[in-house]
Design an enzyme around this catalytic site. Structure first.
Site, PDB file in Angstrom:
ATOM      1  N   ILE A 211       0.876  -1.255   0.080  1.00 41.36           N
ATOM      2  CA  ILE A 211      -0.063   0.086  -0.088  1.00 41.36           C
ATOM      3  C   ILE A 211       0.640   1.138   0.181  1.00 41.36           C
ATOM      4  O   ILE A 211       0.460   2.190  -0.471  1.00 41.36           O
ATOM      5  CB  ILE A 211      -0.839   0.052   1.124  1.00 41.36           C
TER       6      ILE A 211
ATOM      7  N   SER B 164      10.868  -0.049   8.518  1.00 37.12           N
ATOM      8  CA  SER B 164      10.444  -1.474   8.135  1.00 37.12           C
ATOM      9  C   SER B 164      11.251  -2.608   8.340  1.00 37.12           C
ATOM     10  O   SER B 164      12.715  -2.456   8.168  1.00 37.12           O
ATOM     11  CB  SER B 164       9.930  -1.374   6.953  1.00 37.12           C
ATOM     12  N   ARG B 165      10.733  -3.748   8.878  1.00 35.26           N
ATOM     13  CA  ARG B 165      11.440  -4.828   9.024  1.00 35.26           C
ATOM     14  C   ARG B 165      12.309  -5.422   7.577  1.00 35.26           C
ATOM     15  O   ARG B 165      13.510  -5.836   7.677  1.00 35.26           O
ATOM     16  CB  ARG B 165      10.705  -6.124   9.684  1.00 35.26           C
TER      17      ARG B 165
ATOM     18  N   LYS C  42      -5.848   2.912   7.532  1.00 36.02           N
ATOM     19  CA  LYS C  42      -7.036   2.282   8.103  1.00 36.02           C
ATOM     20  C   LYS C  42      -6.790   0.807   8.155  1.00 36.02           C
ATOM     21  O   LYS C  42      -6.104   0.168   7.653  1.00 36.02           O
ATOM     22  CB  LYS C  42      -8.359   2.712   7.112  1.00 36.02           C
TER      23      LYS C  42
ATOM     24  N   ASP D 237     -11.727  -5.826   6.622  1.00 36.47           N
ATOM     25  CA  ASP D 237     -10.658  -5.030   5.955  1.00 36.47           C
ATOM     26  C   ASP D 237     -11.043  -4.222   4.777  1.00 36.47           C
ATOM     27  O   ASP D 237     -10.998  -3.098   4.891  1.00 36.47           O
ATOM     28  CB  ASP D 237      -9.464  -5.750   5.566  1.00 36.47           C
TER      29      ASP D 237
END
Length: 308
Positions: free
Chosen positions: A14, A36-37, A90, A168
């Site tokens: 996203i 971020s991993r 969201k 979702d």
């Protein structure tokens, strides 16, 4: 005014599809770091944790949190304590209590908190809201059906407790419904279908009403193949209204009355800049509250196992 130094936490699909292009086109923001991993953004300082990023990048003004909702509260809390403005993808959190705590913390810190609902910014949503305000609504039918294998391949988090399952995408429909209807609606009953090997539902059938008895029926399903369905149909005294393609097009009695190119995420970032400059927050939890109510009132029906 200098650009707002922005960081992103959780660099996934996203972010690449929507956040990065929208930020690049918005002069109010400058992307300065990511955490971020696994994911990184070329040309931007990258870290594996939000803690490391916040320690190393004191110039950060705001943070967009794009990780799964089960992990968002801790990151949002750390960003707000550090005095950063926070954009929540969201749904804004895994629970209503989390979001309430974050809103109180943002107010205490003098920071802006944005619970973003991208579908509310679909091009025809405001036109639909204006139409419904001008007439008498008789009933509303929401059909939100899509293919989870196409949109969320191999995303195990979405099937775990707190991942919302079919809600979702369904929460996108609820974010539109709660925005365009002139009065609040309340869930009166629901049936949630759970695959026998998953902790989140794959389908939901929900009935609502408002204080005057307006019936609203929502069907969410993640098993649809072929053409996807993202439609809100309202029977009204002025004819049938169809808000289709996730809010991109509006038709009245079969006649297309409004259609424009999708600009959801650019609109979200315009709104985020606006509330930061105004020194306020925008935290509407109505869509998430409906999801919580569905889990409270919904009857559980177990269906065949789901495998990617």
């Amino acid at each position: 005014m200098s650009p707002i130094n922005l960081a992103i936490v959780g660099v996934g699909k996203i972010v690449r599809d929507q956040h990065l292009p929208s930020i690049a086109k918005n002069a109010n923001f400058k992307l300065v770091a990511t955490a971020s991993r696994h994911g990184t953004v070329e040309g931007v300082n990258s870290y594996t944790t939000i803690e490391a990023m916040l320690d190393a990048e004191p110039s950060i003004d705001a943070v967009s949190l794009c990780m799964p909702p089960q992990y968002r509260y801790e990151a949002a809390y750390k960003a707000l304590v550090a005095g950063k403005h926070v954009f929540l993808e969201k749904p804004p959190g895994a629970t209503l209590s989390e979001v309430a705590d974050l809103e109180a913390l943002a107010n205490k810190q003098g920071a802006s908190l944005f619970a973003s609902w991208h579908s509310r910014y679909a091009p025809a949503v405001e036109a639909a809201k204006a139409f419904l305000a001008s007439t008498t609504i008789k009933s509303v039918h929401v059909i939100w059906k899509e293919d989870v294998r196409h949109w969320h391949p191999n995303q195990d988090w979405i099937w775990q407790a707190g991942g919302l399952g079919v809600f979702d995408p369904g929460i996108n429909a609820l974010s539109i419904v709660t925005h365009i209807l002139p009065r609040p609606v309340f869930i009166t009953g629901a049936v949630l279908e759970f695959p026998e090997n998953r902790d989140a539902p794959i389908a939901a059938d929900i009935h609502f009403r408002d204080a005057d008895g307006l019936p609203v029926h929502a069907e969410f399903d993640w098993r649809q193949t072929g053409k996807q369905s993202w439609d809100i149909v309202a029977e009204t005294a002025a004819g049938q209204m169809v808000l289709s393609e996730g809010g991109a097009k509006l038709s009245i009695d079969g006649r297309l009355t409004f259609a424009e190119p999708e600009q959801e995420y650019p609109s979200l970032y315009r709104r985020f800049a606006e509330i930061i400059k105004a020194g306020k927050s925008d935290v509407d939890v109505a869509p998430l509250r409906h999801v919580a109510d569905a889990f409270m009132l919904g009857k559980r029906k177990f269906v065949e196992a789901f495998h990617d």
